[in-house]
Design a protein around this motif. Structure first.
Motif, PDB file in Angstrom:
ATOM      1  N   GLY A 117       4.739   0.361   0.574  1.00 16.88           N
ATOM      2  CA  GLY A 117       4.664   0.281  -0.880  1.00 16.88           C
ATOM      3  C   GLY A 117       5.254  -1.004  -1.418  1.00 16.88           C
ATOM      4  N   GLU A 118       6.419  -1.368  -0.882  1.00 18.31           N
ATOM      5  CA  GLU A 118       7.054  -2.618  -1.299  1.00 18.31           C
ATOM      6  C   GLU A 118       6.190  -3.819  -0.937  1.00 18.31           C
ATOM      7  N   ARG A 119       5.550  -3.765   0.250  1.00 19.25           N
ATOM      8  CA  ARG A 119       4.677  -4.858   0.682  1.00 19.25           C
ATOM      9  C   ARG A 119       3.500  -5.021  -0.261  1.00 19.25           C
ATOM     10  N   ILE A 120       2.858  -3.903  -0.596  1.00 19.38           N
ATOM     11  CA  ILE A 120       1.686  -3.954  -1.483  1.00 19.38           C
ATOM     12  C   ILE A 120       2.095  -4.525  -2.836  1.00 19.38           C
ATOM     13  N   ALA A 121       3.179  -4.022  -3.388  1.00 24.24           N
ATOM     14  CA  ALA A 121       3.646  -4.496  -4.701  1.00 24.24           C
ATOM     15  C   ALA A 121       4.001  -5.980  -4.643  1.00 24.24           C
ATOM     16  N   ALA A 122       4.703  -6.404  -3.596  1.00 22.41           N
ATOM     17  CA  ALA A 122       5.111  -7.804  -3.481  1.00 22.41           C
ATOM     18  C   ALA A 122       3.893  -8.718  -3.370  1.00 22.41           C
ATOM     19  N   LEU A 123       2.918  -8.326  -2.558  1.00 17.42           N
ATOM     20  CA  LEU A 123       1.711  -9.150  -2.412  1.00 17.42           C
ATOM     21  C   LEU A 123       0.949  -9.244  -3.730  1.00 17.42           C
ATOM     22  N   ARG A 124       0.862  -8.139  -4.436  1.00 16.61           N
ATOM     23  CA  ARG A 124       0.168  -8.123  -5.726  1.00 16.61           C
ATOM     24  C   ARG A 124       0.882  -9.036  -6.722  1.00 16.61           C
ATOM     25  N   GLU A 125       2.194  -8.896  -6.798  1.00 17.12           N
ATOM     26  CA  GLU A 125       2.978  -9.699  -7.744  1.00 17.12           C
ATOM     27  C   GLU A 125       2.940 -11.189  -7.394  1.00 17.12           C
ATOM     28  N   ARG A 148      -5.715   2.872 -11.005  1.00 19.48           N
ATOM     29  CA  ARG A 148      -4.402   2.254 -11.160  1.00 19.48           C
ATOM     30  C   ARG A 148      -3.314   3.249 -10.784  1.00 19.48           C
ATOM     31  N   ALA A 149      -3.527   4.521 -11.129  1.00 17.83           N
ATOM     32  CA  ALA A 149      -2.537   5.557 -10.799  1.00 17.83           C
ATOM     33  C   ALA A 149      -2.362   5.692  -9.288  1.00 17.83           C
ATOM     34  N   ALA A 150      -3.480   5.652  -8.557  1.00 19.20           N
ATOM     35  CA  ALA A 150      -3.393   5.748  -7.095  1.00 19.20           C
ATOM     36  C   ALA A 150      -2.600   4.576  -6.536  1.00 19.20           C
ATOM     37  N   LEU A 151      -2.889   3.366  -7.028  1.00 21.34           N
ATOM     38  CA  LEU A 151      -2.163   2.187  -6.567  1.00 21.34           C
ATOM     39  C   LEU A 151      -0.678   2.322  -6.874  1.00 21.34           C
ATOM     40  N   SER A 152      -0.351   2.828  -8.041  1.00 22.44           N
ATOM     41  CA  SER A 152       1.047   3.024  -8.405  1.00 22.44           C
ATOM     42  C   SER A 152       1.737   3.975  -7.428  1.00 22.44           C
ATOM     43  N   HIS A 153       1.041   5.050  -7.048  1.00 22.87           N
ATOM     44  CA  HIS A 153       1.602   6.002  -6.074  1.00 22.87           C
ATOM     45  C   HIS A 153       1.845   5.319  -4.726  1.00 22.87           C
ATOM     46  N   TYR A 154       0.916   4.451  -4.312  1.00 25.34           N
ATOM     47  CA  TYR A 154       1.096   3.739  -3.043  1.00 25.34           C
ATOM     48  C   TYR A 154       2.287   2.799  -3.117  1.00 25.34           C
ATOM     49  N   GLU A 155       2.385   2.062  -4.214  1.00 25.92           N
ATOM     50  CA  GLU A 155       3.483   1.091  -4.344  1.00 25.92           C
ATOM     51  C   GLU A 155       4.843   1.774  -4.404  1.00 25.92           C
ATOM     52  N   LYS A 156       4.891   3.006  -4.877  1.00 27.39           N
ATOM     53  CA  LYS A 156       6.155   3.731  -4.964  1.00 27.39           C
ATOM     54  C   LYS A 156       6.371   4.683  -3.787  1.00 27.39           C
ATOM     55  N   ASN A 157       5.508   4.577  -2.783  1.00 27.00           N
ATOM     56  CA  ASN A 157       5.601   5.389  -1.565  1.00 27.00           C
ATOM     57  C   ASN A 157       5.502   6.886  -1.830  1.00 27.00           C
ATOM     58  N   ARG A 158       4.823   7.265  -2.878  1.00 30.78           N
ATOM     59  CA  ARG A 158       4.609   8.685  -3.163  1.00 30.78           C
ATOM     60  C   ARG A 158       3.413   9.228  -2.400  1.00 30.78           C
ATOM     61  N   ARG A 159       2.472   8.331  -2.115  1.00 34.73           N
ATOM     62  CA  ARG A 159       1.279   8.698  -1.342  1.00 34.73           C
ATOM     63  C   ARG A 159       0.989   7.594  -0.357  1.00 34.73           C
ATOM     64  N   LYS A 160       0.328   7.965   0.752  1.00 30.93           N
ATOM     65  CA  LYS A 160      -0.059   6.971   1.754  1.00 30.93           C
ATOM     66  C   LYS A 160      -1.535   6.637   1.557  1.00 30.93           C
ATOM     67  N   PRO A 161      -1.864   5.350   1.547  1.00 33.90           N
ATOM     68  CA  PRO A 161      -3.279   4.968   1.402  1.00 33.90           C
ATOM     69  C   PRO A 161      -4.075   5.367   2.637  1.00 33.90           C
ATOM     70  N   ASP A 162      -5.338   5.770   2.423  1.00 36.48           N
ATOM     71  CA  ASP A 162      -6.210   6.088   3.547  1.00 36.48           C
ATOM     72  C   ASP A 162      -6.701   4.796   4.197  1.00 36.48           C
ATOM     73  N   PHE A 163      -7.443   4.940   5.277  1.00 36.60           N
ATOM     74  CA  PHE A 163      -7.882   3.768   6.033  1.00 36.60           C
ATOM     75  C   PHE A 163      -8.762   2.844   5.200  1.00 36.60           C
ATOM     76  N   GLU A 164      -9.680   3.404   4.420  1.00 35.57           N
ATOM     77  CA  GLU A 164     -10.553   2.567   3.589  1.00 35.57           C
ATOM     78  C   GLU A 164      -9.741   1.756   2.581  1.00 35.57           C
ATOM     79  N   THR A 165      -8.750   2.390   1.978  1.00 41.72           N
ATOM     80  CA  THR A 165      -7.911   1.688   1.006  1.00 41.72           C
ATOM     81  C   THR A 165      -7.084   0.609   1.695  1.00 41.72           C
ATOM     82  N   LEU A 166      -6.504   0.921   2.851  1.00 34.27           N
ATOM     83  CA  LEU A 166      -5.743  -0.090   3.595  1.00 34.27           C
ATOM     84  C   LEU A 166      -6.631  -1.278   3.953  1.00 34.27           C
TER      85      LEU A 166
END
Length: 122
Positions: free
Chosen positions: A4-12, A29-47
Motif C-alpha cells: 500500500g505504501e509503495r502504491i501511494a508513494a509511486l502515485r505521489e 478510486r475507493a478500491a485504490l484507496s483500500h489498496y493504499e491503506k492495506n485494507r484490501r489486497k489487489p488482485d493479479f489484474e490490478t497488480l
C-alpha cells in the motif's frame, strides 16, 4: 515498505491523484484507496495494471525487491507471452526443472497435458 505504501508513494511521485490512477487502470478510486491503506489486497489484474502504469515489476510493488526497474523489455515480454511449451525445439533448448531436477521429455509432455486438461475444465 508494504504494498500500500509503495502504491501511494509511486502515485505521489508522479503527481497523480487517486482518481487519475484508478481511472487509468480501470478500478474505482475507493478500491485504490483500500489498496493504499492495506485494507484490501489487489488482485493479479490490478497488480499487473499498476506495474505497467508505473513501469515497475510486480515484485517491486509487493515488496519482494527494492529494484523497481526489474521489468521485461517489450520484445522479451512478447517472446515469453508467445512461448509454446509443446514446441520440440523449446523442450530441447531449455532445461525445465521441478525441485531442482530436470524434467524428462516425457515428464514435460505430461505436465503440458495436465495443464491443458485443467484449463479445459474451467
Amino acid at each position: 515498505m508494504n504494498y500500500g505504501e509503495r502504491i501511494a508513494a509511486l502515485r505521489e511521485q508522479r503527481g497523480w491523484t487517486q482518481e487519475e490512477l484508478a481511472t487509468s487502470i480501470g478500478i474505482t478510486r475507493a478500491a485504490l484507496s483500500h489498496y493504499e491503506k492495506n485494507r484490501r489486497k489487489p488482485d493479479f489484474e490490478t497488480l499487473t495494471g499498476l506495474a505497467d502504469r508505473f513501469n515497475v515489476s510486480i515484485d517491486y510493488l509487493i515488496g519482494r525487491t527494492g529494484n523497481e526497474k526489474m521489468v521485461m523489455e517489450p520484445d522479451v515480454r512478447q517472446f515469453v507471452d508467445e512461448l509454446e511449451l509443446s514446441d520440440e525445439d523449446l523442450l530441447n533448448r531449455f532445461h525445465l526443472t521441478v525441485d531442482g531436477r530436470k524434467l524428462s521429455e516425457d515428464e514435460a509432455r505430461r505436465f503440458i497435458a495436465f495443464v491443458r486438461m485443467e484449463r479445459s475444465m474451467k
